[in-house]
Scaffold this motif. Structure first.
Motif, mmCIF file in Angstrom:
data_model
loop_
_atom_site.group_PDB
_atom_site.id
_atom_site.type_symbol
_atom_site.label_atom_id
_atom_site.label_comp_id
_atom_site.label_asym_id
_atom_site.label_seq_id
_atom_site.Cartn_x
_atom_site.Cartn_y
_atom_site.Cartn_z
ATOM 1 N N TYR A 103 -13.531 5.247 -2.387
ATOM 2 C CA TYR A 103 -14.390 4.502 -3.362
ATOM 3 C C TYR A 103 -15.072 5.674 -4.567
ATOM 4 N N HIS A 104 -14.597 5.601 -5.618
ATOM 5 C CA HIS A 104 -15.292 6.575 -6.510
ATOM 6 C C HIS A 104 -16.338 6.207 -7.329
ATOM 7 N N GLN A 105 -16.712 5.225 -7.164
ATOM 8 C CA GLN A 105 -17.622 4.629 -7.904
ATOM 9 C C GLN A 105 -17.455 4.497 -9.434
ATOM 10 N N LEU A 134 -3.058 9.117 -13.394
ATOM 11 C CA LEU A 134 -3.235 7.933 -13.681
ATOM 12 C C LEU A 134 -4.257 7.536 -14.567
ATOM 13 N N TYR A 135 -5.362 7.889 -14.100
ATOM 14 C CA TYR A 135 -6.526 7.624 -15.195
ATOM 15 C C TYR A 135 -6.502 8.001 -16.585
ATOM 16 N N PRO A 136 -6.119 8.973 -16.953
ATOM 17 C CA PRO A 136 -5.882 9.455 -18.516
ATOM 18 C C PRO A 136 -5.094 8.346 -19.243
ATOM 19 N N ALA A 196 -11.095 2.644 -7.023
ATOM 20 C CA ALA A 196 -10.900 3.015 -5.653
ATOM 21 C C ALA A 196 -9.188 3.361 -5.300
ATOM 22 N N CYS A 197 -9.090 3.974 -4.306
ATOM 23 C CA CYS A 197 -7.699 4.287 -4.163
ATOM 24 C C CYS A 197 -7.491 4.336 -2.428
ATOM 25 N N VAL A 198 -6.408 4.097 -2.104
ATOM 26 C CA VAL A 198 -5.892 4.096 -0.854
ATOM 27 C C VAL A 198 -4.845 4.978 -0.779
ATOM 28 N N ARG A 209 1.608 8.253 -0.999
ATOM 29 C CA ARG A 209 1.739 6.987 -1.851
ATOM 30 C C ARG A 209 0.198 6.317 -1.774
ATOM 31 N N GLU A 210 0.057 5.818 -2.963
ATOM 32 C CA GLU A 210 -1.276 5.336 -3.466
ATOM 33 C C GLU A 210 -1.411 3.938 -3.941
ATOM 34 N N TYR A 211 -2.081 3.210 -3.595
ATOM 35 C CA TYR A 211 -2.671 1.892 -4.623
ATOM 36 C C TYR A 211 -4.075 2.313 -5.246
ATOM 37 N N ALA A 230 -2.129 11.911 -5.762
ATOM 38 C CA ALA A 230 -1.321 10.977 -6.599
ATOM 39 C C ALA A 230 -2.088 10.169 -7.610
ATOM 40 N N CYS A 231 -3.286 9.913 -7.636
ATOM 41 C CA CYS A 231 -3.802 9.183 -8.620
ATOM 42 C C CYS A 231 -4.447 9.894 -9.780
ATOM 43 N N TYR A 232 -4.634 11.349 -9.813
ATOM 44 C CA TYR A 232 -5.166 12.176 -10.757
ATOM 45 C C TYR A 232 -4.401 11.898 -12.103
HETATM 46 ZN ZN ZN Z 1 -6.550 8.552 -5.137
#
Ligand code: ZN
Ligand code: ATP
Length: 304
Positions: free
Chosen positions: A247-249, A125-127, A269-271, A166-168, A121-123
């Motif tokens: 934790y992705h550093q 988001l970053y860009p 970081a994501c949960v 579902r991610e934070y 789910a988070c992929y």
């Molecule tokens: Zn994630």
């Protein structure tokens, strides 16, 4: 495949909780199953409410260009799903139809589109956040929920090809993101215990591909970058990862140019909550009839 995986899947299908779609890991969901997922999602939102995360919903596909930049194909080529489409002429169309009718491979002429199925789910988001520019000093916190695809066909009902995560996601200084992860390690465990299921927290690694992947996995474990909250679903000895704490550093921060001030790369970081896995864990431990689930669990989920 284990017999207990096959047996639990059979039970779920017989009770109409999951619906067979002809492919391992691809299922329809009953109204009851969906209700459990929705109620659990609301419960999670309650635990996270005070943090005031920014809610963003992405479709289950992301930009192929951004997917390429993410480096996913370096680490997990075996799991990726790309969307292809027909873009030929009349002649090629006739060949395609003929091949389908003859039961031959018709996918040769399919061309990659600009869309790739979202692997986590988070992929996406970053860009998107990087495009906004420098983050405020307090960093960012995001609430995501998306269907994801992973090519890992399995008879294990807890290992689907299309499932919801579902991610934070926290973006900020190392202290901020580690605090975030620690708080969810505690909340996640408390949340699942309150739902009456047995849990174990353990260090974990992602399924990095190939020989080089072994090193990455070992490194991830040594540095305790990934934890999983495990719940037995089809096996007591091999419980299933239902929540992950990563934790992705500065991995994504560097990749996407995320920063909270001009020259400091942000950490992330994501949960992640595996919504189907949590629902399946509840069905496994409390039974297939939700009306007979323990009172405290019903109270938490349905308020009755
Ligand atoms: Zn994630
Ligand atoms: P596993 O080790 O079981 O393959 P993972 O650690 O790779 O899972 P993550 O990448 O951390 O999983 O994904 C976040 C969450 O999504 C997991 O904690 C899990 O609950 C859920 N999840 C991952 N893969 C699947 C799947 N194939 N089917 C259903 N849920 C999944």
């Amino acid at each position: 495949m284990t017999t207990s995986q096959a047996a639990f899947l059979k039970q779920l299908l017989e009770h109409g909780i999951l619906i067979d779609m002809g492919v391992d890991g691809l299922y329809g969901r009953s109204g009851v199953f969906e209700d459990v997922v929705e109620r659990f999602s609301i419960l999670v939102a309650g635990f996270g409410r005070d943090d005031k995360a920014e809610v963003i919903r992405f479709p289950p596909g992301m930009s192929r260009g951004q997917f390429e930049s993410s480096g996913y194909m370096k680490s997990f080529p075996q799991l990726a799903g790309t969307v292809h489409s027909f873009s030929g002429n009349d002649h090629q169309h006739a060949d395609l139809i003929a091949n389908i009718e003859a039961g031959k491979d018709w996918t040769d002429g399919q061309k990659a589109t600009d869309v790739v199925l979202t692997p986590a789910a988070c992929y996406p988001l970053y860009p998107v956040i990087a495009k906004r520019g420098i983050l405020p000093q307090q960093g960012g916190l995001f609430d995501l929920h998306s269907y994801c695809f992973r090519h890992e066909p399995s008879i294990d009902p807890a290992r689907m090809q299309m499932f919801r995560m579902r991610e934070y996601v926290r973006i900020g200084t190392p202290e901020q993101v580690l605090d975030f992860r620690q708080s969810w390690l505690e909340r996640g465990e408390q949340l699942m215990r309150s739902l009456g299921v047995p849990v174990v927290l353990d260090v974990a690694n992602d399924p990095f591909f190939g020989r080089a992947g072994k090193l990455l996995s070992n490194n991830q474990r040594d540095q305790k970058l990934k934890f999983e909250l495990l719940i037995p679903i089809t096996s007591e000895e091999n419980p299933t990862a239902c929540l992950s704490f990563n934790y992705h550093q500065d991995h994504f921060g560097t990749k996407w140019g995320l920063c909270t001030c001009a020259d400091t790369v942000a950490h992330t970081a994501c949960v992640g909550f595996g919504m189907e896995r949590v629902a399946l864990a509840l069905f496994k431990h409390h039974g297939l009839d939700v009306t007979t689930w323990p009172r405290p669990v019903r109270k938490l989920l349905w308020g009755d």
